[in-house]
Design a protein around this motif. Structure first.
Motif, PDB file in Angstrom:
ATOM      1  N   PRO A   1      11.839 -15.531  13.326  1.00  0.00           N
ATOM      2  CA  PRO A   1      12.729 -14.939  14.332  1.00  0.00           C
ATOM      3  C   PRO A   1      13.447 -13.677  13.871  1.00  0.00           C
ATOM      4  N   ASN A   2      13.821 -13.612  12.605  1.00  0.00           N
ATOM      5  CA  ASN A   2      14.554 -12.456  12.103  1.00  0.00           C
ATOM      6  C   ASN A   2      13.677 -11.549  11.244  1.00  0.00           C
ATOM      7  N   GLY A   3      12.361 -11.676  11.435  1.00  0.00           N
ATOM      8  CA  GLY A   3      11.433 -10.883  10.637  1.00  0.00           C
ATOM      9  C   GLY A   3      11.278  -9.471  11.158  1.00  0.00           C
ATOM     10  N   VAL A   4      10.589  -8.663  10.357  1.00  0.00           N
ATOM     11  CA  VAL A   4      10.293  -7.286  10.755  1.00  0.00           C
ATOM     12  C   VAL A   4       8.866  -6.964  10.344  1.00  0.00           C
ATOM     13  N   GLN A   5       8.127  -6.362  11.272  1.00  0.00           N
ATOM     14  CA  GLN A   5       6.762  -5.902  11.020  1.00  0.00           C
ATOM     15  C   GLN A   5       6.540  -4.695  11.919  1.00  0.00           C
ATOM     16  N   GLU A   6       6.679  -3.515  11.358  1.00  0.00           N
ATOM     17  CA  GLU A   6       6.566  -2.316  12.181  1.00  0.00           C
ATOM     18  C   GLU A   6       6.071  -1.143  11.357  1.00  0.00           C
ATOM     19  N   THR A   7       5.383  -0.247  12.037  1.00  0.00           N
ATOM     20  CA  THR A   7       4.905   0.996  11.455  1.00  0.00           C
ATOM     21  C   THR A   7       5.404   2.134  12.324  1.00  0.00           C
ATOM     22  N   PHE A   8       5.961   3.171  11.692  1.00  0.00           N
ATOM     23  CA  PHE A   8       6.534   4.262  12.466  1.00  0.00           C
ATOM     24  C   PHE A   8       6.461   5.556  11.663  1.00  0.00           C
ATOM     25  N   GLU A   9       6.713   6.663  12.352  1.00  0.00           N
ATOM     26  CA  GLU A   9       6.745   7.971  11.718  1.00  0.00           C
ATOM     27  C   GLU A   9       8.184   8.372  11.421  1.00  0.00           C
TER      28      GLU A   9
ATOM     29  N   GLN B   1       5.667  11.745   8.328  1.00  0.00           N
ATOM     30  CA  GLN B   1       5.039  10.815   7.395  1.00  0.00           C
ATOM     31  C   GLN B   1       5.108   9.394   7.965  1.00  0.00           C
ATOM     32  N   VAL B   2       4.182   8.545   7.548  1.00  0.00           N
ATOM     33  CA  VAL B   2       4.027   7.201   8.102  1.00  0.00           C
ATOM     34  C   VAL B   2       4.633   6.166   7.165  1.00  0.00           C
ATOM     35  N   VAL B   3       5.388   5.234   7.760  1.00  0.00           N
ATOM     36  CA  VAL B   3       6.059   4.180   7.012  1.00  0.00           C
ATOM     37  C   VAL B   3       5.719   2.840   7.636  1.00  0.00           C
ATOM     38  N   ASN B   4       5.452   1.847   6.791  1.00  0.00           N
ATOM     39  CA  ASN B   4       5.181   0.478   7.228  1.00  0.00           C
ATOM     40  C   ASN B   4       6.218  -0.445   6.593  1.00  0.00           C
ATOM     41  N   VAL B   5       6.830  -1.321   7.413  1.00  0.00           N
ATOM     42  CA  VAL B   5       7.904  -2.205   6.938  1.00  0.00           C
ATOM     43  C   VAL B   5       7.567  -3.634   7.324  1.00  0.00           C
ATOM     44  N   ARG B   6       7.650  -4.546   6.343  1.00  0.00           N
ATOM     45  CA  ARG B   6       7.305  -5.942   6.571  1.00  0.00           C
ATOM     46  C   ARG B   6       8.258  -6.860   5.808  1.00  0.00           C
ATOM     47  N   GLY B   7       8.702  -7.942   6.446  1.00  0.00           N
ATOM     48  CA  GLY B   7       9.522  -8.939   5.775  1.00  0.00           C
ATOM     49  C   GLY B   7       9.888 -10.054   6.723  1.00  0.00           C
TER      50      GLY B   7
ATOM     51  N   ARG C   1       2.102 -10.087   0.415  1.00  0.00           N
ATOM     52  CA  ARG C   1       2.655 -11.072   1.344  1.00  0.00           C
ATOM     53  C   ARG C   1       3.714 -11.983   0.710  1.00  0.00           C
ATOM     54  N   PRO C   2       3.540 -12.522  -0.501  1.00  0.00           N
ATOM     55  CA  PRO C   2       4.612 -13.353  -1.086  1.00  0.00           C
ATOM     56  C   PRO C   2       5.915 -12.590  -1.300  1.00  0.00           C
ATOM     57  N   TRP C   3       5.822 -11.294  -1.593  1.00  0.00           N
ATOM     58  CA  TRP C   3       7.032 -10.506  -1.781  1.00  0.00           C
ATOM     59  C   TRP C   3       7.893 -10.522  -0.517  1.00  0.00           C
ATOM     60  N   GLU C   4       7.227 -10.582   0.623  1.00  0.00           N
ATOM     61  CA  GLU C   4       7.903 -10.418   1.913  1.00  0.00           C
ATOM     62  C   GLU C   4       8.771 -11.616   2.288  1.00  0.00           C
ATOM     63  N   ASP C   5       8.659 -12.701   1.561  1.00  0.00           N
ATOM     64  CA  ASP C   5       9.577 -13.827   1.764  1.00  0.00           C
ATOM     65  C   ASP C   5      10.952 -13.550   1.159  1.00  0.00           C
ATOM     66  N   TYR C   6      11.024 -12.611   0.223  1.00  0.00           N
ATOM     67  CA  TYR C   6      12.268 -12.345  -0.508  1.00  0.00           C
ATOM     68  C   TYR C   6      12.777 -10.908  -0.358  1.00  0.00           C
ATOM     69  N   PHE C   7      11.877  -9.991   0.006  1.00  0.00           N
ATOM     70  CA  PHE C   7      12.236  -8.588   0.186  1.00  0.00           C
ATOM     71  C   PHE C   7      11.709  -8.097   1.534  1.00  0.00           C
ATOM     72  N   THR C   8      12.358  -7.104   2.079  1.00  0.00           N
ATOM     73  CA  THR C   8      11.777  -6.322   3.164  1.00  0.00           C
ATOM     74  C   THR C   8      11.050  -5.169   2.489  1.00  0.00           C
ATOM     75  N   VAL C   9       9.720  -5.202   2.530  1.00  0.00           N
ATOM     76  CA  VAL C   9       8.907  -4.303   1.712  1.00  0.00           C
ATOM     77  C   VAL C   9       8.471  -3.098   2.547  1.00  0.00           C
ATOM     78  N   VAL C  10       8.691  -1.922   1.991  1.00  0.00           N
ATOM     79  CA  VAL C  10       8.369  -0.664   2.663  1.00  0.00           C
ATOM     80  C   VAL C  10       7.220   0.015   1.930  1.00  0.00           C
ATOM     81  N   GLN C  11       6.142   0.274   2.669  1.00  0.00           N
ATOM     82  CA  GLN C  11       5.054   1.096   2.167  1.00  0.00           C
ATOM     83  C   GLN C  11       5.119   2.445   2.868  1.00  0.00           C
ATOM     84  N   TRP C  12       4.995   3.509   2.097  1.00  0.00           N
ATOM     85  CA  TRP C  12       5.191   4.866   2.603  1.00  0.00           C
ATOM     86  C   TRP C  12       4.012   5.740   2.189  1.00  0.00           C
ATOM     87  N   ASP C  13       3.307   6.294   3.168  1.00  0.00           N
ATOM     88  CA  ASP C  13       2.252   7.268   2.899  1.00  0.00           C
ATOM     89  C   ASP C  13       2.918   8.632   2.734  1.00  0.00           C
ATOM     90  N   GLN C  14       2.969   9.117   1.501  1.00  0.00           N
ATOM     91  CA  GLN C  14       3.685  10.350   1.189  1.00  0.00           C
ATOM     92  C   GLN C  14       3.054  11.559   1.885  1.00  0.00           C
TER      93      GLN C  14
END
Length: 366
Positions: free
Chosen positions: A43-51, A59-65, A93-106
């Motif tokens: 319910p309080n998760g985040v899964q989104e990709t945005f500029e 630049q493109v950013v992906n956020v998951r947690g 994926r296991p990281w996302e249980d403890y962190f909101t992980v951001v991947q960034w295409d530079q």
């Protein structure tokens, strides 16, 4: 750092050489399975990709947690241009249980490559601009997700960017985590070449010794190009400098084929962007160095592969011993080279939980 030729050989050429009758994507069903397994449904998760726009470049950013209340971990990828967004499904994926992980295409890399004119972007590809892009991104992430600070994890080339952020704006970070940490670019090339020559002599590889010796005076004088860097790395990779006990990193570079975040067109953009950024940026990195840095005002944790000679881990270890920081720690991965997150994913996850999460969990300190 400098995997672009191997990347193109493993990923791009099979895609480009596919016959016209086979234009349907054979990996699409696999991507659907991976996407379903990795879908964030809490319910309080985040899964989104945005500029985002950083330093004037989109630049493109992906956020998951699974919980927006968790601390943010910004992963700064290597290369230059070797994006991690399409590989993250294999370890993150296991990281996302403890962190909101951001991947960034530079800028100029991966999905971001398609957003700007490379000719106009090329003059902006400097070490300082990437550092400042990262700072701008951190500030935007904190505002978007209601955070005061983030964890930065820099990998390979990204470790240069990340360490520069930690040096310039430590108040933005809970901690800095370096993986495949680069300290001084000329020292890095010098040590890697020496190790590779020693390995070649031990194996009786006369061709390799001759080819690497012919590169001199690189890296100490004259030009400083990616072609020269590749001139020794193509042998070092055979000896396990990139992935321990392996002659290549195919297992890593094939992963984007199953990434839910990347289409085949995006994978091609990854290869094109990697070639563009690394050829443009590499000569501008010759004198980038942290050897004169004596203090970092945020905790510093290095996750180092014992066999890493792509960015020789002994150089990073020696540097951290000399530096003052609120807290510092080296975690060794005995069966890894340059890619601990996929070579020893369980131990990498355990290191993040043990050494990083306690520094970043704001709720635990309230």
């Amino acid at each position: 750092m400098s995997e672009h030729r191997l990347l193109r050989a493993i990923i791009l050429l099979p895609l480009l050489a596919a016959p016209a009758a086979a234009q349907t994507d054979p990996f699409a069903p696999g991507r659907e399975v991976v996407a379903d397994i990795n879908r964030i449904v809490t319910p309080n998760g985040v899964q989104e990709t945005f500029e985002v726009t950083l330093g004037g470049a989109r630049q493109v950013v992906n956020v998951r947690g699974v919980d927006r209340g968790n601390p943010i971990l910004l992963f700064i990828h290597g290369g230059p241009g070797a994006v991690e967004m399409p590989i993250a499904w294999s370890f993150q994926r296991p990281w996302e249980d403890y962190f909101t992980v951001v991947q960034w295409d530079q800028r100029g890399a991966g999905r971001s490559y398609l957003l700007e004119d490379p000719a106009k972007l090329a003059p902006t590809l400097t070490f300082e601009r990437y550092r400042d892009d990262a700072i701008e991104l951190i500030e935007q992430l904190c505002k978007r997700y209601g955070k005061r600070k983030v964890v930065v994890l820099g990998h390979s080339w990204g470790s240069t960017v990340g360490l520069a952020v930690a040096a310039k704006r430590p108040e933005l970070l809970h901690a800095y985590v370096g993986m495949g940490q680069a300290i001084d670019w000329r020292d890095n090339e010098r040590a890697g070449m020496a190790w590779t020559i020693a390995q070649a002599r031990q194996r009786g590889d006369v061709e390799a010794v001759k080819a690497i010796e012919a590169l001199k005076p690189y890296p100490d004088g004259g030009s400083f190009t990616i072609d020269q860097a590749d001139g020794w790395r193509k042998y070092a990779i055979r000896y396990g400098s990139l992935a321990a006990y392996r002659q290549n990193a195919n297992f890593y570079l094939r992963a984007p084929r199953l990434s839910p975040e990347y289409t085949p067109a995006d994978v091609k953009a990854w290869g094109d962007g990697s070639l563009f950024t690394i050829k443009t940026l590499w000569p501008r990195l010759a004198d980038v160095s942290f050897k004169d840095v004596r203090r970092i005002d945020t905790p510093v944790i290095f996750l180092l592969g014992r066999h890493d000679q792509t960015t020789p881990s002994q150089l990073a270890d020696a540097w951290l011993k000399r530096v003052s920081a609120p807290r510092k720690q080296v975690v060794w991965f005995e069966h890894s080279s340059h890619l601990p997150m996929v070579e020893e994913p369980g131990r990498t996850f355990a290191a993040l939980l043990r050494h990083v999460l306690p520094l970043a969990d704001e709720r635990a300190r309230k």
